[in-house]
Design a protein around this motif. Structure first.
Motif, PDB file in Angstrom:
ATOM      1  N   MET A  82     -11.737  -1.326  -1.380  1.00 57.77           N
ATOM      2  CA  MET A  82     -12.758  -1.229  -0.356  1.00 57.77           C
ATOM      3  C   MET A  82     -12.851  -2.535   0.435  1.00 57.77           C
ATOM      4  SD  MET A  82     -15.703   0.343   0.743  1.00 57.77           S
ATOM      5  CE  MET A  82     -17.217  -0.191   1.458  1.00 57.77           C
ATOM      6  N   ALA A  83     -12.793  -3.668  -0.264  1.00 57.91           N
ATOM      7  CA  ALA A  83     -12.927  -4.954   0.413  1.00 57.91           C
ATOM      8  C   ALA A  83     -11.776  -5.187   1.377  1.00 57.91           C
ATOM      9  CB  ALA A  83     -13.002  -6.081  -0.609  1.00 57.91           C
ATOM     10  N   ILE A  84     -10.571  -4.779   0.977  1.00 56.62           N
ATOM     11  CA  ILE A  84      -9.412  -4.973   1.852  1.00 56.62           C
ATOM     12  C   ILE A  84      -9.529  -4.089   3.077  1.00 56.62           C
ATOM     13  CG2 ILE A  84      -6.928  -4.648   2.057  1.00 56.62           C
ATOM     14  CD1 ILE A  84      -6.656  -5.601  -0.788  1.00 56.62           C
ATOM     15  N   SER A  85      -9.900  -2.830   2.895  1.00 51.72           N
ATOM     16  CA  SER A  85      -9.978  -1.932   4.044  1.00 51.72           C
ATOM     17  C   SER A  85     -11.077  -2.363   5.008  1.00 51.72           C
ATOM     18  CB  SER A  85     -10.182  -0.491   3.595  1.00 51.72           C
ATOM     19  OG  SER A  85     -11.423  -0.354   2.922  1.00 51.72           O
ATOM     20  N   LEU A  86     -12.184  -2.864   4.491  1.00 50.83           N
ATOM     21  CA  LEU A  86     -13.258  -3.343   5.353  1.00 50.83           C
ATOM     22  C   LEU A  86     -12.793  -4.572   6.132  1.00 50.83           C
ATOM     23  CD1 LEU A  86     -16.162  -2.978   6.249  1.00 50.83           C
ATOM     24  CD2 LEU A  86     -16.858  -4.459   4.392  1.00 50.83           C
ATOM     25  N   SER A  87     -12.051  -5.448   5.468  1.00 50.60           N
ATOM     26  CA  SER A  87     -11.528  -6.629   6.145  1.00 50.60           C
ATOM     27  C   SER A  87     -10.537  -6.255   7.242  1.00 50.60           C
ATOM     28  CB  SER A  87     -10.840  -7.549   5.138  1.00 50.60           C
ATOM     29  OG  SER A  87     -11.739  -7.971   4.159  1.00 50.60           O
ATOM     30  N   VAL A  88      -9.690  -5.273   6.971  1.00 56.09           N
ATOM     31  CA  VAL A  88      -8.707  -4.827   7.961  1.00 56.09           C
ATOM     32  C   VAL A  88      -9.416  -4.203   9.155  1.00 56.09           C
ATOM     33  CG1 VAL A  88      -6.830  -3.215   8.394  1.00 56.09           C
ATOM     34  CG2 VAL A  88      -6.849  -4.548   6.297  1.00 56.09           C
ATOM     35  N   VAL A  89     -10.429  -3.402   8.901  1.00 57.60           N
ATOM     36  CA  VAL A  89     -11.188  -2.779   9.993  1.00 57.60           C
ATOM     37  C   VAL A  89     -11.863  -3.850  10.841  1.00 57.60           C
ATOM     38  CG1 VAL A  89     -13.207  -1.350  10.503  1.00 57.60           C
ATOM     39  CG2 VAL A  89     -11.530  -0.581   8.832  1.00 57.60           C
ATOM     40  N   LEU A  90     -12.446  -4.842  10.197  1.00 58.38           N
ATOM     41  CA  LEU A  90     -13.096  -5.923  10.940  1.00 58.38           C
ATOM     42  C   LEU A  90     -12.082  -6.715  11.755  1.00 58.38           C
ATOM     43  CD1 LEU A  90     -15.718  -7.441  11.506  1.00 58.38           C
ATOM     44  CD2 LEU A  90     -15.227  -8.845   9.503  1.00 58.38           C
ATOM     45  N   LEU A  91     -10.937  -7.032  11.162  1.00 55.57           N
ATOM     46  CA  LEU A  91      -9.891  -7.764  11.870  1.00 55.57           C
ATOM     47  C   LEU A  91      -9.383  -6.979  13.071  1.00 55.57           C
ATOM     48  CD1 LEU A  91      -7.906 -10.166  12.031  1.00 55.57           C
ATOM     49  CD2 LEU A  91      -6.386  -8.830  10.565  1.00 55.57           C
ATOM     50  N   LEU A  92      -9.123  -5.698  12.887  1.00 50.52           N
ATOM     51  CA  LEU A  92      -8.637  -4.870  13.998  1.00 50.52           C
ATOM     52  C   LEU A  92      -9.696  -4.722  15.086  1.00 50.52           C
ATOM     53  CD1 LEU A  92      -6.657  -2.128  12.066  1.00 50.52           C
ATOM     54  CD2 LEU A  92      -5.733  -4.031  13.392  1.00 50.52           C
ATOM     55  N   ALA A  93     -10.959  -4.646  14.699  1.00 50.27           N
ATOM     56  CA  ALA A  93     -12.033  -4.565  15.693  1.00 50.27           C
ATOM     57  C   ALA A  93     -12.090  -5.842  16.517  1.00 50.27           C
ATOM     58  CB  ALA A  93     -13.369  -4.314  15.007  1.00 50.27           C
ATOM     59  N   ILE A  94     -11.938  -6.986  15.855  1.00 52.78           N
ATOM     60  CA  ILE A  94     -11.948  -8.260  16.573  1.00 52.78           C
ATOM     61  C   ILE A  94     -10.768  -8.343  17.533  1.00 52.78           C
ATOM     62  CG2 ILE A  94     -11.666 -10.755  16.286  1.00 52.78           C
ATOM     63  CD1 ILE A  94     -13.320 -10.458  13.688  1.00 52.78           C
ATOM     64  N   ILE A  95      -9.587  -7.936  17.064  1.00 56.24           N
ATOM     65  CA  ILE A  95      -8.399  -7.950  17.926  1.00 56.24           C
ATOM     66  C   ILE A  95      -8.598  -7.027  19.123  1.00 56.24           C
ATOM     67  CG2 ILE A  95      -5.964  -7.292  18.042  1.00 56.24           C
ATOM     68  CD1 ILE A  95      -5.712  -8.292  15.143  1.00 56.24           C
ATOM     69  N   LEU A  96      -9.169  -5.861  18.885  1.00 55.32           N
ATOM     70  CA  LEU A  96      -9.422  -4.908  19.966  1.00 55.32           C
ATOM     71  C   LEU A  96     -10.378  -5.487  21.002  1.00 55.32           C
ATOM     72  CD1 LEU A  96      -8.838  -2.012  20.925  1.00 55.32           C
ATOM     73  CD2 LEU A  96     -10.803  -1.277  19.582  1.00 55.32           C
ATOM     74  N   VAL A  97     -11.425  -6.141  20.545  1.00 54.44           N
ATOM     75  CA  VAL A  97     -12.385  -6.751  21.474  1.00 54.44           C
ATOM     76  C   VAL A  97     -11.720  -7.868  22.271  1.00 54.44           C
ATOM     77  CG1 VAL A  97     -14.484  -8.146  21.587  1.00 54.44           C
ATOM     78  CG2 VAL A  97     -14.438  -6.097  20.190  1.00 54.44           C
ATOM     79  N   VAL A  98     -10.929  -8.709  21.601  1.00 55.91           N
ATOM     80  CA  VAL A  98     -10.252  -9.811  22.296  1.00 55.91           C
ATOM     81  C   VAL A  98      -9.286  -9.268  23.346  1.00 55.91           C
ATOM     82  CG1 VAL A  98      -8.583 -11.684  21.978  1.00 55.91           C
ATOM     83  CG2 VAL A  98     -10.534 -11.479  20.444  1.00 55.91           C
ATOM     84  N   LEU A  99      -8.544  -8.227  23.008  1.00 53.61           N
ATOM     85  CA  LEU A  99      -7.609  -7.641  23.976  1.00 53.61           C
ATOM     86  C   LEU A  99      -8.340  -7.041  25.167  1.00 53.61           C
ATOM     87  CD1 LEU A  99      -4.973  -5.945  21.656  1.00 53.61           C
ATOM     88  CD2 LEU A  99      -4.640  -7.930  23.121  1.00 53.61           C
ATOM     89  N   MET A 100      -9.464  -6.398  24.905  1.00 51.93           N
ATOM     90  CA  MET A 100     -10.225  -5.808  26.007  1.00 51.93           C
ATOM     91  C   MET A 100     -10.831  -6.887  26.892  1.00 51.93           C
ATOM     92  SD  MET A 100     -12.080  -2.514  24.302  1.00 51.93           S
ATOM     93  CE  MET A 100     -13.001  -2.186  25.794  1.00 51.93           C
ATOM     94  N   ARG A 101     -11.389  -7.945  26.282  1.00 49.01           N
ATOM     95  CA  ARG A 101     -12.015  -9.011  27.063  1.00 49.01           C
ATOM     96  C   ARG A 101     -10.978  -9.815  27.836  1.00 49.01           C
ATOM     97  NH1 ARG A 101     -17.107  -9.960  27.785  1.00 49.01           N
ATOM     98  NH2 ARG A 101     -17.201 -12.071  27.013  1.00 49.01           N
ATOM     99  N   GLY A 102      -9.756  -9.928  27.288  1.00 48.46           N
ATOM    100  CA  GLY A 102      -8.705 -10.687  27.948  1.00 48.46           C
ATOM    101  C   GLY A 102      -8.000  -9.907  29.040  1.00 48.46           C
ATOM    102  N   GLY A 103      -8.295  -8.635  29.161  1.00 45.97           N
ATOM    103  CA  GLY A 103      -7.684  -7.827  30.200  1.00 45.97           C
ATOM    104  C   GLY A 103      -6.344  -7.227  29.803  1.00 45.97           C
ATOM    105  N   SER A 104      -5.890  -7.483  28.562  1.00 48.83           N
ATOM    106  CA  SER A 104      -4.615  -6.922  28.109  1.00 48.83           C
ATOM    107  C   SER A 104      -4.735  -5.442  27.790  1.00 48.83           C
ATOM    108  CB  SER A 104      -4.131  -7.658  26.857  1.00 48.83           C
ATOM    109  OG  SER A 104      -3.913  -9.011  27.141  1.00 48.83           O
TER     110      SER A 104
END
Length: 64
Positions: free
Chosen positions: A1-23
């Motif tokens: 559970m801890a790993i999957s939650l960490s992966v979801v959080l990491l992917l969410a952060i990457i998604l936000v950064v990509l959206m904010r950066g215009g990529s």
């Protein structure tokens, strides 16, 4: 559970950064999120989880 939650959080952060950066625009981001959501409910989900767990175990076993 801890790993999957960490992966979801990491992917969410990457998604936000990509959206904010215009990529990544909002439309493709929504499609990516929906794809992941529906993929999680298919029969492939256990295989994907096992694959990601094996990658996490491999990374964890590397000693520096």
């Amino acid at each position: 559970m801890a790993i999957s939650l960490s992966v979801v959080l990491l992917l969410a952060i990457i998604l936000v950064v990509l959206m904010r950066g215009g990529s990544l625009k909002a439309g493709p981001a929504i499609v990516a999120v929906l794809f992941g959501f529906f993929l999680a409910s298919t029969g492939m989900a256990p295989s994907i989880n096992r694959f990601l767990d094996s990658i996490a175990d491999t990374i964890n076993s590397i000693s520096f």
